[in-house]
Design an enzyme around this catalytic site. Sequence first.
Site, mmCIF file in Angstrom:
data_model
loop_
_atom_site.group_PDB
_atom_site.id
_atom_site.type_symbol
_atom_site.label_atom_id
_atom_site.label_comp_id
_atom_site.label_asym_id
_atom_site.label_seq_id
_atom_site.Cartn_x
_atom_site.Cartn_y
_atom_site.Cartn_z
ATOM 1 N N MET A 238 47.193 59.527 38.880
ATOM 2 C CA MET A 238 45.951 58.798 39.136
ATOM 3 C C MET A 238 44.986 58.872 37.946
ATOM 4 S SD MET A 238 43.196 59.201 42.228
ATOM 5 C CE MET A 238 44.360 58.860 43.530
ATOM 6 N N ARG B 24 49.930 24.825 44.018
ATOM 7 C CA ARG B 24 48.879 25.774 44.376
ATOM 8 C C ARG B 24 47.672 24.960 44.826
ATOM 9 N NH1 ARG B 24 48.179 30.325 39.682
ATOM 10 N NH2 ARG B 24 46.352 29.034 39.324
ATOM 11 N N LYS C 99 36.902 33.999 34.027
ATOM 12 C CA LYS C 99 37.072 34.543 35.380
ATOM 13 C C LYS C 99 37.515 36.004 35.296
ATOM 14 C CE LYS C 99 41.862 32.865 35.470
ATOM 15 N NZ LYS C 99 42.777 31.832 35.982
ATOM 16 N N TYR D 164 54.537 64.398 38.600
ATOM 17 C CA TYR D 164 55.006 64.383 39.986
ATOM 18 C C TYR D 164 56.459 63.939 40.101
ATOM 19 C CZ TYR D 164 50.076 64.697 41.273
ATOM 20 O OH TYR D 164 48.779 65.084 41.417
HETATM 21 C C1 LIG Z 1 43.234 31.160 34.750
HETATM 22 C C2 LIG Z 1 43.249 29.691 34.619
HETATM 23 C C3 LIG Z 1 43.243 29.081 33.342
HETATM 24 C C4 LIG Z 1 43.411 29.856 32.059
HETATM 25 O O1 LIG Z 1 44.766 30.207 31.878
HETATM 26 P P1 LIG Z 1 45.269 30.948 30.553
HETATM 27 O O2 LIG Z 1 46.745 30.968 30.680
HETATM 28 O O3 LIG Z 1 44.677 32.328 30.586
HETATM 29 O O4 LIG Z 1 44.783 30.176 29.391
HETATM 30 C C5 LIG Z 1 43.099 27.721 33.283
HETATM 31 N N1 LIG Z 1 43.000 26.975 34.408
HETATM 32 C C6 LIG Z 1 43.048 27.515 35.654
HETATM 33 C C7 LIG Z 1 42.955 26.635 36.837
HETATM 34 C C8 LIG Z 1 43.184 28.884 35.799
HETATM 35 O O5 LIG Z 1 43.251 29.416 37.018
#
Ligand SMILES: *Cc1c(COP(=O)(O)O)cnc(C)c1O
Length: 405
Positions: free
Chosen positions: A331, A145, A48, A284
């Site tokens: 930036m 979640r 992802k 800055y």
């Molecule tokens: C991102 C994610 C993972 C992977 O987690 P890592 O800590 O990067 O191994 C696995 N399962 C779900 C549902 C996630 O959102």
Amino acid sequence: MSSPAPSVPLPPAGAPERSAVVDLAAVRANVRRAREVAAPARLMAVVKADAYGHGAVPVARAALAAGADALGVAHVAEALQLRAAGVDAPLLAWLHTVGTDFRAGLAAGVELGVSGWELAPIAEAARALGTTARIHLKIDTGLGRNGATEAAWPGLVRAAAAAEAEGLVEVVGIFTHLAVADEPERPETAQQLARFRAAVDAARAAGLRPATRHAANSPGLFTARDQERPEDMLLDMVRVGVCLYGLSPFADRTPEELGLVPAMTLRTTVSAVKEVPAGQGVSYGLAHVTDRPTTLALVPLGYADGVPRAATGGPVRIQGRTCPVVGRVAMDQVVVDLGAPGLAAPEHGLLGAEAVLFGAGENPSATAWAEAAGTINYEIVTRVSPRVPRVHVDGAPAGAGKEAP
Ligand SMILES: *Cc1c(COP(=O)(O)O)cnc(C)c1O
């Protein structure tokens, strides 16, 4: 005609001025390492967020070449990008909205996570397409979640069993996500795994036959041996991301200790060098003032490139020395204090010298940048912005200061 001798080093032809170099050999080595720890459980490579900033398509291909059994993403849109690039491995997407195009996902053979409301529109999409959706039911065992609550679980498994009987879905998996696996001394992980076992039992009692149970993320994978029964953590498959990029999910364990190799090197070259006296304000707000004569190097990566603005003090390796960013991150650039006066003289060759913010081996780590910014290494690599070209290499790039795995 004589041309003037170049007074600055010439970069290799075609080398990007600024790049996130991603070593696919390191990704493959990390996948092999994770598989070895997970065995006999299978491995889903989580790609992802553009493979945590590393480039989803090349990383997915590298992970599969190294033996990953499946790929995981959050969104159906991310899955469709992989399919469009010709990646045809088993692929799961688990985070949906009421606007998610489930039909497109099913048409592309994407497996879908189902936490509750998604079951009905997915079954409808399957009916419309005349296909069977391959789904993974998700139980919330404590993270709070995504995933069905324990109270909603019996209803979800009943509805899934009914849709299965109609041929609209096939429940191929059940999964959950861990909340504190990076803190192995905490008791909640074992509690989550116990709730997960009960959820699987309830699904089986309702007639479902999920072949793939999965829970472990990267920290879960590397702490499974701390559980009374490691197989309760590893189950049929692990679902890991950050470890494949060579980063440690633990505050107190380095990638090397886990047998991992950081895959991304964020680098550029020094774009200007200057001598300054004591009392020179830097960047800055003039929040930094030099306390002695020194040499400053300008490094052209800033918050528009994903360097956190909060990361004053972050380390940069230049000519074998690791020196801090002083003053505010801007930036487009940061200023690095080289720690001694007199280094701007041409014989030191600092103009055009390689500047590495993080990478493998001797280079500073993404974790050091995370500490400077008050965040985690996951965010440091993921936030490198599209302004920085990704350059995929196979084996250590020259000058990146790392060994080939
Ligand atoms: C991102 C994610 C993972 C992977 O987690 P890592 O800590 O990067 O191994 C696995 N399962 C779900 C549902 C996630 O959102």
